[in-house]
Design a protein around this motif. Structure first.
Motif, PDB file in Angstrom:
ATOM      1  N   GLN A 285       0.826  -1.207   0.000  1.00  0.00           N
ATOM      2  CA  GLN A 285       0.000   0.000   0.000  1.00  0.00           C
ATOM      3  C   GLN A 285       0.863   1.261   0.000  1.00  0.00           C
ATOM      4  OE1 GLN A 285      -1.441   0.710   4.371  1.00  0.00           O
ATOM      5  NE2 GLN A 285      -1.737  -1.476   3.999  1.00  0.00           N
ATOM      6  N   GLY A 286       0.215   2.410  -0.136  1.00  0.00           N
ATOM      7  CA  GLY A 286       0.918   3.700  -0.110  1.00  0.00           C
ATOM      8  C   GLY A 286       1.511   3.978   1.266  1.00  0.00           C
ATOM      9  N   ASP A 287       2.507   4.837   1.302  1.00  0.00           N
ATOM     10  CA  ASP A 287       3.305   5.086   2.507  1.00  0.00           C
ATOM     11  C   ASP A 287       2.842   6.369   3.211  1.00  0.00           C
ATOM     12  OD1 ASP A 287       6.294   4.323   3.629  1.00  0.00           O
ATOM     13  OD2 ASP A 287       5.980   6.491   3.680  1.00  0.00           O
ATOM     14  N   TYR A 288       2.333   6.213   4.422  1.00  0.00           N
ATOM     15  CA  TYR A 288       1.906   7.403   5.181  1.00  0.00           C
ATOM     16  C   TYR A 288       3.070   8.237   5.701  1.00  0.00           C
ATOM     17  CZ  TYR A 288      -3.141   6.658   5.218  1.00  0.00           C
ATOM     18  OH  TYR A 288      -4.465   6.558   4.857  1.00  0.00           O
ATOM     19  N   PRO A 289       4.145   7.630   6.258  1.00  0.00           N
ATOM     20  CA  PRO A 289       5.211   8.481   6.816  1.00  0.00           C
ATOM     21  C   PRO A 289       5.778   9.463   5.796  1.00  0.00           C
ATOM     22  CG  PRO A 289       5.521   6.204   7.519  1.00  0.00           C
ATOM     23  CD  PRO A 289       4.394   6.197   6.530  1.00  0.00           C
ATOM     24  N   GLY A 290       6.062   9.000   4.574  1.00  0.00           N
ATOM     25  CA  GLY A 290       6.587   9.907   3.546  1.00  0.00           C
ATOM     26  C   GLY A 290       5.529  10.903   3.097  1.00  0.00           C
ATOM     27  N   SER A 291       4.301  10.410   2.904  1.00  0.00           N
ATOM     28  CA  SER A 291       3.240  11.290   2.421  1.00  0.00           C
ATOM     29  C   SER A 291       2.890  12.369   3.437  1.00  0.00           C
ATOM     30  CB  SER A 291       1.988  10.468   2.097  1.00  0.00           C
ATOM     31  OG  SER A 291       2.302   9.518   1.100  1.00  0.00           O
ATOM     32  N   ALA A 292       3.178  12.093   4.723  1.00  0.00           N
ATOM     33  CA  ALA A 292       2.889  13.090   5.765  1.00  0.00           C
ATOM     34  C   ALA A 292       3.605  14.411   5.462  1.00  0.00           C
ATOM     35  CB  ALA A 292       3.326  12.560   7.134  1.00  0.00           C
ATOM     36  N   ALA A 293       4.805  14.331   4.876  1.00  0.00           N
ATOM     37  CA  ALA A 293       5.547  15.557   4.571  1.00  0.00           C
ATOM     38  C   ALA A 293       4.879  16.327   3.431  1.00  0.00           C
ATOM     39  CB  ALA A 293       6.992  15.218   4.218  1.00  0.00           C
ATOM     40  N   ILE A 294       4.374  15.595   2.433  1.00  0.00           N
ATOM     41  CA  ILE A 294       3.660  16.251   1.321  1.00  0.00           C
ATOM     42  C   ILE A 294       2.394  16.923   1.868  1.00  0.00           C
ATOM     43  CG2 ILE A 294       2.408  15.846  -0.845  1.00  0.00           C
ATOM     44  CD1 ILE A 294       5.288  15.185  -1.330  1.00  0.00           C
ATOM     45  N   LEU A 295       1.691  16.201   2.742  1.00  0.00           N
ATOM     46  CA  LEU A 295       0.444  16.752   3.300  1.00  0.00           C
ATOM     47  C   LEU A 295       0.744  17.982   4.163  1.00  0.00           C
ATOM     48  CD1 LEU A 295      -1.345  13.388   4.222  1.00  0.00           C
ATOM     49  CD2 LEU A 295      -1.757  14.847   2.224  1.00  0.00           C
ATOM     50  N   ALA A 296       1.867  17.931   4.900  1.00  0.00           N
ATOM     51  CA  ALA A 296       2.248  19.091   5.721  1.00  0.00           C
ATOM     52  C   ALA A 296       2.582  20.284   4.823  1.00  0.00           C
ATOM     53  CB  ALA A 296       3.440  18.737   6.607  1.00  0.00           C
TER      54      ALA A 296
ATOM     55  N   ASP B  33      -4.205  23.117  -3.250  1.00  0.00           N
ATOM     56  CA  ASP B  33      -5.271  22.198  -3.623  1.00  0.00           C
ATOM     57  C   ASP B  33      -4.546  20.935  -4.084  1.00  0.00           C
ATOM     58  OD1 ASP B  33      -7.393  20.820  -4.601  1.00  0.00           O
ATOM     59  OD2 ASP B  33      -8.268  22.506  -5.695  1.00  0.00           O
ATOM     60  N   VAL B  34      -4.265  20.042  -3.130  1.00  0.00           N
ATOM     61  CA  VAL B  34      -3.377  18.909  -3.383  1.00  0.00           C
ATOM     62  C   VAL B  34      -4.081  17.608  -3.010  1.00  0.00           C
ATOM     63  CG1 VAL B  34      -1.236  17.772  -2.612  1.00  0.00           C
ATOM     64  CG2 VAL B  34      -1.234  20.230  -3.063  1.00  0.00           C
ATOM     65  N   ARG B  35      -3.980  16.641  -3.890  1.00  0.00           N
ATOM     66  CA  ARG B  35      -4.564  15.323  -3.610  1.00  0.00           C
ATOM     67  C   ARG B  35      -3.450  14.278  -3.593  1.00  0.00           C
ATOM     68  NH1 ARG B  35      -9.753  14.207  -5.933  1.00  0.00           N
ATOM     69  NH2 ARG B  35      -8.715  12.773  -7.354  1.00  0.00           N
ATOM     70  N   VAL B  36      -3.413  13.485  -2.540  1.00  0.00           N
ATOM     71  CA  VAL B  36      -2.450  12.379  -2.486  1.00  0.00           C
ATOM     72  C   VAL B  36      -3.240  11.074  -2.556  1.00  0.00           C
ATOM     73  CG1 VAL B  36      -0.533  11.297  -1.259  1.00  0.00           C
ATOM     74  CG2 VAL B  36      -0.844  13.776  -1.121  1.00  0.00           C
ATOM     75  N   LEU B  37      -2.918  10.269  -3.553  1.00  0.00           N
ATOM     76  CA  LEU B  37      -3.669   9.040  -3.839  1.00  0.00           C
ATOM     77  C   LEU B  37      -2.999   7.828  -3.188  1.00  0.00           C
ATOM     78  CD1 LEU B  37      -4.687  11.081  -5.927  1.00  0.00           C
ATOM     79  CD2 LEU B  37      -4.481   9.340  -7.684  1.00  0.00           C
ATOM     80  N   ARG B  38      -3.729   6.752  -3.055  1.00  0.00           N
ATOM     81  CA  ARG B  38      -3.181   5.472  -2.576  1.00  0.00           C
ATOM     82  C   ARG B  38      -2.920   5.486  -1.074  1.00  0.00           C
ATOM     83  NH1 ARG B  38       0.553   1.588  -4.204  1.00  0.00           N
ATOM     84  NH2 ARG B  38       2.375   2.849  -3.830  1.00  0.00           N
ATOM     85  N   LEU B  39      -3.707   6.277  -0.323  1.00  0.00           N
ATOM     86  CA  LEU B  39      -3.553   6.283   1.142  1.00  0.00           C
ATOM     87  C   LEU B  39      -4.808   5.661   1.755  1.00  0.00           C
ATOM     88  CD1 LEU B  39      -1.868   9.772   1.760  1.00  0.00           C
ATOM     89  CD2 LEU B  39      -0.798   7.501   1.773  1.00  0.00           C
TER      90      LEU B  39
ATOM     91  N   GLY C  61      -9.248   6.346  -0.397  1.00  0.00           N
ATOM     92  CA  GLY C  61      -7.788   6.309  -0.514  1.00  0.00           C
ATOM     93  C   GLY C  61      -7.170   7.617  -0.977  1.00  0.00           C
ATOM     94  N   VAL C  62      -7.953   8.692  -1.014  1.00  0.00           N
ATOM     95  CA  VAL C  62      -7.403   9.977  -1.470  1.00  0.00           C
ATOM     96  C   VAL C  62      -7.493  11.001  -0.337  1.00  0.00           C
ATOM     97  CG1 VAL C  62      -7.604  11.859  -3.157  1.00  0.00           C
ATOM     98  CG2 VAL C  62      -8.218   9.511  -3.813  1.00  0.00           C
ATOM     99  N   VAL C  63      -6.353  11.578   0.010  1.00  0.00           N
ATOM    100  CA  VAL C  63      -6.374  12.702   0.963  1.00  0.00           C
ATOM    101  C   VAL C  63      -6.303  13.983   0.134  1.00  0.00           C
ATOM    102  CG1 VAL C  63      -5.290  13.813   2.936  1.00  0.00           C
ATOM    103  CG2 VAL C  63      -5.202  11.320   2.735  1.00  0.00           C
ATOM    104  N   HIS C  64      -7.299  14.828   0.335  1.00  0.00           N
ATOM    105  CA  HIS C  64      -7.408  16.063  -0.455  1.00  0.00           C
ATOM    106  C   HIS C  64      -7.277  17.249   0.501  1.00  0.00           C
ATOM    107  CE1 HIS C  64      -9.919  18.459  -3.638  1.00  0.00           C
ATOM    108  NE2 HIS C  64      -8.761  19.011  -3.362  1.00  0.00           N
ATOM    109  N   VAL C  65      -6.170  17.971   0.356  1.00  0.00           N
ATOM    110  CA  VAL C  65      -5.919  19.126   1.241  1.00  0.00           C
ATOM    111  C   VAL C  65      -6.184  20.405   0.455  1.00  0.00           C
ATOM    112  CG1 VAL C  65      -4.207  20.346   2.650  1.00  0.00           C
ATOM    113  CG2 VAL C  65      -4.096  17.857   2.444  1.00  0.00           C
ATOM    114  N   ARG C  66      -7.005  21.277   1.058  1.00  0.00           N
ATOM    115  CA  ARG C  66      -7.150  22.622   0.498  1.00  0.00           C
ATOM    116  C   ARG C  66      -6.631  23.577   1.565  1.00  0.00           C
ATOM    117  NH1 ARG C  66     -12.079  20.446  -0.477  1.00  0.00           N
ATOM    118  NH2 ARG C  66     -12.561  19.854  -2.607  1.00  0.00           N
ATOM    119  N   GLY C  67      -5.333  23.854   1.470  1.00  0.00           N
ATOM    120  CA  GLY C  67      -4.689  24.657   2.515  1.00  0.00           C
ATOM    121  C   GLY C  67      -4.940  26.140   2.302  1.00  0.00           C
TER     122      GLY C  67
END
Ligand SMILES: O=C(O)C1=C[C@@H](OP(=O)(O)O)[C@@H](O)[C@H](O)C1
Ligand SMILES: C=C(OP(=O)(O)O)C(=O)O
Length: 431
Positions: free
Chosen positions: A235-246, A254-260, A287-293
């Motif tokens: 599956q997709g990696d949360y620890p690495g994706s956490a930095a993209i989400l931050a 307006d960022v979407r990270v897939l495979r979570l 499985g998609v985290v969508h951030v609108r910061g």
């Protein structure tokens, strides 16, 4: 390599999350411990996962791979009798394989990162291996470590969980192959407890029976088991994706990270809840985290032991929050690639953040107006420091230059490419 991170106000786009490092190391190990051919789909490609791949091959696993999968034929409990293993800077790979090495007559784990993994303690696992009749030579609990195994014995075992969960995971992978049944009692505390759930999950998938107490402090492991060869999907990696989400959380985005996966057993999926608690506008569906910061964050208090490998990224977000944040129960961050409390906070201070440390806490007095930046950052050999400081650089007035940024490849070689693909201004320069 130097990463020159320039202030970036807007991030926009879609990223396919990298594959999970911690599942890839686990599936490679259980594939190697099986007597048959397993297939691992979408494995991670990073220095740490490559280290596991290399070492299990050295120990006799046969590996073929293409773009989407690894096909691995294992050696069961009969690894090749090799004399040396090089795990690079990968803590989990070292600790997991220290137990496997007990099936070999004599293996030395060499010390190729004296300033990073070379400083990390392994005494707790060494003590348990000694309880099993394995002779271990070491320098004060650190690399280089020589395991003189042969016929490790099960039975009643204890292991301390105070410093790392990796010692317990290592024993859970190896004890099912012993002649005797084993009982493991975890002494003191169990840090990063949640990730033991990932170990138990993959053991079960491979047909291994482990009876775990509800609090994960006691285990009964029948001996004479064998790992089944299976098909696994990473599956997709949360620890690495956490930095993209931050990064998305501290910018206008307006960022979407897939495979979570929402129902993942990775503790670091809590980063989604942490950011939500900080007031970040986000959704997590299918499985998609969508951030609108919108650059507005509020401080919070968090038990960081629930999301160990995402703490640094969440602290980076808290640097820009309104109010004082507290990340508690994080002492074991001191025993990682660097001291992720003292070393990390020193770099954050250089960048202009207002942070304080306790023995097991990080306190962040947020600066919603942003930080000054304009300085050079020491990476301390730590991919997570690099990723987190990049987040801070994006929201700084003068940007940040991160030295030795190539160490990001320990877990996330494509990190800067991913960030640039959503608009981050990062220049990479060979040093
Ligand atoms: O079991 C694993 O794969 C890991 C366990 C955690 O370590 P600790 O248990 O030492 O906190 C984590 O930080 C590391 O990245 C990977
Ligand atoms: C601490 C980490 O890894 P390891 O312990 O496997 O070196 C990490 O990936 O952040």
């Amino acid at each position: 390599m130097k990463a020159i991170v320039k202030p970036t106000a807007n991030l926009q786009g879609e990223i396919n999350a990298l594959s999970s490092k911690n599942y890839t190391t686990r599936y490679l190990l259980i594939g190697a411990l099986a007597n048959g051919t397993s297939t691992i789909y979408y494995p991670a490609h990073s220095e740490d996962s490559d280290a596991m791949r290399r070492c299990v091959r050295d120990l006799g696993a046969i590996i073929e791979e293409d773009d989407e999968k690894i096909v691995i034929t294992g050696f069961g409990k009969n690894p090749k009798h090799i004399s040396e293993l090089n795990v690079g800077n990968a803590g989990a790979v070292l600790r997991f394989l220290m137990s496997t090495a007990a099936f070999c007559p004599e293996v030395t784990f060499v010390n190729t990162y004296p300033e990073s993994l070379g400083k990390r303690p392994h005494d707790d696992l060494i003590e348990t291996l000694q309880q099993m009749g394995v002779e271990v030579q070491h320098s004060n609990g650190r690399l280089p470590i020589t395991i003189k195994g042969g016929q490790p014995r099960g039975g009643k075992l204890t292991v301390s969980g105070n410093v790392s969960s990796q010692f317990l995971s290592s024993l859970l992978f190896m004890t099912p192959l012993l002649e005797e049944d084993s009982e493991i009692e975890v002494l003191h505390d169990l840090k990063s407890k949640i990730i033991v759930g990932q170990t138990l999950e993959v053991l079960e998938q491979a047909g291994i029976v482990v009876h775990a107490s509800e609090d994960l402090m006691h285990y009964r492991i029948p001996g004479r088991q064998s790992y089944q060869a299976k098909e696994y999907v990473i599956q997709g990696d949360y620890p690495g994706s956490a930095a993209i989400l931050a990064a998305a959380a501290v910018t206008n985005s307006d960022v979407r990270v897939l495979r979570l996966e929402e129902n993942s057993k990775q503790g670091e999926k809590a980063c989604v809840d942490v950011l939500r608690a900080m007031g970040v506008n986000l959704t997590h569906d299918n499985g998609v985290v969508h951030v609108r910061g919108n650059q507005k964050l509020i401080a919070g208090e968090f038990d960081g032991d629930h999301f160990t490998d995402a703490v640094l990224a969440m602290v980076a977000a808290a640097v820009f929050a309104e109010g004082t944040s507290r990340f508690y129960n994080v002492e074991n961050l001191r025993y990682k690639e660097c001291d992720r409390i003292t070393d990390y906070l020193n770099e954050l201070r250089k960048a202009g953040a207002d942070v304080e440390e306790r023995q097991s806490e990080i306190i962040v007095h947020g600066k919603p107006q942003g930080v000054t930046g304009g300085v050079e950052i020491n990476a301390h050999f730590d991919h997570r420091v690099i990723m987190a400081l990049t987040v801070v650089g994006l929201r700084s007035e003068k940007g940040l230059t991160i030295r030795d940024a190539h160490h990001v490849a320990k877990s996330y070689p494509q990190y800067f490419d991913h960030l640039r693909s959503i608009g981050a201004q990062v220049e990479l320069v060979t040093e």
